[in-house]
Structure formats: structure tokens, C-alpha cells
Design an enzyme around this catalytic site. Structure first.
Site, short mmCIF file in Angstrom:
data_model
loop_
_atom_site.label_atom_id
_atom_site.label_comp_id
_atom_site.label_asym_id
_atom_site.label_seq_id
_atom_site.Cartn_x
_atom_site.Cartn_y
_atom_site.Cartn_z
N LYS A 282 15.97 -35.75 16.14
CA LYS A 282 14.97 -36.35 17.02
C LYS A 282 14.32 -37.50 16.24
CE LYS A 282 11.44 -34.67 20.26
NZ LYS A 282 11.93 -35.20 21.53
N1 PPE Z 1 16.82 -34.75 25.20
C1 PPE Z 1 15.97 -35.73 24.81
C2 PPE Z 1 16.48 -37.09 24.61
C3 PPE Z 1 14.62 -35.42 24.60
O1 PPE Z 1 13.79 -36.37 24.19
C4 PPE Z 1 14.16 -34.10 24.81
C5 PPE Z 1 12.72 -33.78 24.60
C6 PPE Z 1 15.08 -33.13 25.22
C7 PPE Z 1 16.41 -33.49 25.40
C8 PPE Z 1 14.69 -31.70 25.43
O2 PPE Z 1 14.36 -31.07 24.22
P1 PPE Z 1 13.32 -29.86 24.14
O3 PPE Z 1 11.97 -30.43 24.33
O4 PPE Z 1 13.53 -29.28 22.80
O5 PPE Z 1 13.68 -28.91 25.23
N2 PPE Z 1 11.85 -34.81 24.99
C9 PPE Z 1 10.46 -34.88 24.63
C10 PPE Z 1 9.92 -36.10 25.38
C11 PPE Z 1 8.63 -36.52 24.89
C12 PPE Z 1 8.15 -37.92 25.08
O6 PPE Z 1 8.37 -38.58 26.09
O7 PPE Z 1 7.44 -38.31 24.17
C13 PPE Z 1 9.71 -33.59 24.99
O8 PPE Z 1 10.01 -32.97 26.01
O9 PPE Z 1 8.82 -33.22 24.23
#
Ligand code: PPE
Length: 305
Positions: free
Chosen positions: A159
Site C-alpha cells: 500500500k
Molecule cells: N484496493 C485498493 C486499491 C485499496 O486502496 C483498498 C483500500 C482496498 C483494495 C481494500 O483494502 P482493505 O481496506 O484492506 O479491505 N482502500 C482504502 C482507501 C482509502 C482512501 O481513499 O484514502 C481504505 O479502504 O482504507
């Protein structure tokens, strides 16, 4: 606009919100190499607040740092404790937590040797990421013309701050065209993920989602595997083409911020009946009960503060 909380945790100390500042030569600001997390804390029916899947998020933060060769100057346990301390001191009942690891100021250029690796933890109150209506009725998704990174371009399991330029390009493109969220395809043309969420479909009772090749290994995605298993719903990791999504019975997105958001339309095609389907609704019900500590089966996912 984010409402100010009292404190931000910065490099080992809680500092007043307005004093959490960095120098303009902060390396990450110039070149985008930093890693971060997004975590939610929810208030349960008993009034207590718990951080959802804290150890898993901190583990992913350290994995991201390891991939990017950033040495975090704290142990994982210390970062976990710092998340708890920040929530406590900010006296927030529910919040979104943002640990951020970044390269501080010092040398410029692409090979900073001795710049400090800095860590911040910010907490703020964040409502439904794709809107309350989106959560209830479903959102309109559009395939972006921007491709998700190839793993030899940007390291998609991590990330990374800079990875999100790709997400912002996609999100801007589709929101300016009137849609709610962007779907990105991988470099081979198969479905990857949305700008900030993983993607799932339901077809004839089977849940499907793309494998962990060019996508973030979502922690909400992982919850879906556990919950589906517990509900006896078949779930598969398979390559998905965009037209499989068009003819799916249900499509939904998962993410810490977006939680479980139904998709009612993709590329101007109605998905299923155009309303959230029974599998999506069931998963939402179980997920929201889990985050609020209402289901003892998922108690191990909660760190009470
Ligand atoms: N893919 C991406 C590209 C992504 O950024 C997230 C989280 C996910 C999948 C899902 O991951 P998880 O949160 O572990 O289920 N995206 C973050 C966006 C935050 C933002 O805009 O700033 C989040 O959900 O925290």
C-alpha cells in the site's frame, strides 16, 4: 474537510493536531515513496470502541515497508499500541485510522541514504466512503481507461503512497463523467480492483473475486472469505473479465473505508435486478455485526481500546 482531532501521533509522541507538521523537503512529498494503512474503529452496542483487525493492518503496513525497503523505526507492537493510544487520547468513539510511514527531509534525489523514516498516525471521523445511499442502494461503477499497475511497475501488494496516483486518475476520470467509482483492469485486460476497493461478483450462488496478482490484498476481502465460509457460500479466486461482471447476479466492492458497497450498475449495464442482492445484503449484515462486536464468532477481529 476532515474535522480536527486533539492529537496526531508523530514519531513516538502525541502532538497537538496543528503542530503535526513536516518540512517542505520531506522526501515522500517529492517522490511518493511511503506506505500507509487505513483502519476503522467502531463503537459496539455496549458502548465500547474496538479497532477492527488491527494486527492484520499493522502486519500489512510492515509488509508494505519490507517490499519498499523502508525500515520502520518501531516494532509492530509499538505501532499497534500507538493506534490504541491515539484513539484513547482523541476520545473518538468511531474513527478511521491512518498510519503513514514516510521518508523525512535530508538528502534530495532518488537515493536518500540517511533521511529519517518517520511514522504518523492520524485518526478522523469518516462516514460512508461511497455515501450512505451507495451503501444501501448500490453505486454506479465505470471501467476506467487507466490500467492498474503491472507488478513490475509499482508493487501492487504494497500500500504505497505513489500507487494512488493511478487510483486518483481513474477516480477523477469516472466521477467527472458522472459515475460513483472507477473499476480498473489489469495489464492483461482482466478485472483488477476499484480505485480504493476489491471487487466481487455473485453468479448462481457462487462468489468470485480476482486472485492476488495485481491487487491490494484487502483485509475486508479476507473477511469475505471467512464469512462466506461460515455461511456455507462457495467462494473462488479466479480471473474475471469485465463482461462477466455485466451478467453477474450481484457485484459488490470491499474496503475498510467503503466497507461492503453494492454495485447496481457497471458501464451503463444494470447488474442483476439493479438493487443489492441477497448475498451482498447477507454479507453486509454479518460484516456490520462483526465490526460492532455483535457476533462472538468474530471477536478475535476486535482490539478494544
Ligand atoms: N484496493 C485498493 C486499491 C485499496 O486502496 C483498498 C483500500 C482496498 C483494495 C481494500 O483494502 P482493505 O481496506 O484492506 O479491505 N482502500 C482504502 C482507501 C482509502 C482512501 O481513499 O484514502 C481504505 O479502504 O482504507
Amino acid at each position: 474537510m476532515v474535522d480536527k482531532a486533539k492529537y496526531i501521533w508523530l514519531d513516538g509522541k502525541l502532538v497537538p493536531w496543528d503542530q503535526a507538521q513536516v518540512h517542505i523537503l520531506t522526501h515522500t512529498l517529492h517522490y511518493g515513496l511511503g506506505v500507509f494503512e487505513g483502519i476503522r474503529a467502531y463503537q459496539g452496542h455496549d458502548g465500547r470502541t474496538a479497532i477492527f483487525r488491527l494486527p492484520e493492518h499493522i502486519r500489512r503496513l510492515f509488509d508494505s515497508a519490507h517490499i519498499m525497503q523502508l525500515e520502520i523505526p518501531f516494532a509492530p507492537a509499538a505501532i499497534q499500541q500507538a493506534c490504541i493510544d491515539t484513539m484513547r487520547q482523541n476520545e473518538q468513539k468511531e474513527a478511521y485510522l491512518r498510519p503513514l510511514v514516510f521518508i523525512g527531509d535530508g538528502a534530495m534525489g532518488l537515493h536518500p541514504q540517511n533521511n529519517p523514516i518517520r511514522v504518523a498516525i492520524i485518526t478522523w471521523v469518516w462516514g460512508a466512503y461511497l455515501g450512505d445511499e451507495g451503501l444501501q442502494k448500490g453505486i454506479r461503477l465505470k471501467t476506467s481507461s487507466h490500467t492498474r499497475h503491472h507488478v513490475n511497475v509499482m508493487m501492487t501488494s504494497a500500500k504505497v503512497v505513489g500507487n494512488y496516483v493511478n487510483s486518483i486518475l481513474a477516480k477523477r476520470e469516472v466521477t467527472r463523467a458522472g459515475y460513483d467509482e472507477a473499476l480498473l483492469l489489469d495489464p492483461t485486460g482482466y478485472v483488477a480492483e476499484a480505485s480504493g476497493e476489491n471487487v466481487f461478483l455473485v453468479k448462481d450462488g457462487v462468489i468470485k473475486t480476482p486472485p492476488l496478482t495485481t491487487i491490494l490484498p484487502g483485509i475486508t476481502r479476507d473477511c469475505i472469505f471467512t464469512i462466506a465460509g461460515d455461511l456455507g457460500l462457495p467462494i473462488q479466486e479466479v480471473s474475471i473479465a469485465r463482461d462477466e461482471l455485466y451478467i453477474a447476479d450481484e457485484v459488490f466492492l470491499t474496503g475498510t473505508a467503503a466497507e461492503i458497497t453494492p454495485v447496481r450498475e457497471l458501464d451503463d449495464r444494470t447488474i442483476g435486478t439493479g438493487s443489492p442482492g441477497p448475498v451482498t445484503k447477507k454479507l453486509q449484515e454479518v460484516y456490520f455485526a462483526a465490526v460492532k462486536g455483535e457476533n462472538p464468532k468474530y471477536a478475535s477481529w476486535l482490539t478494544y481500546i
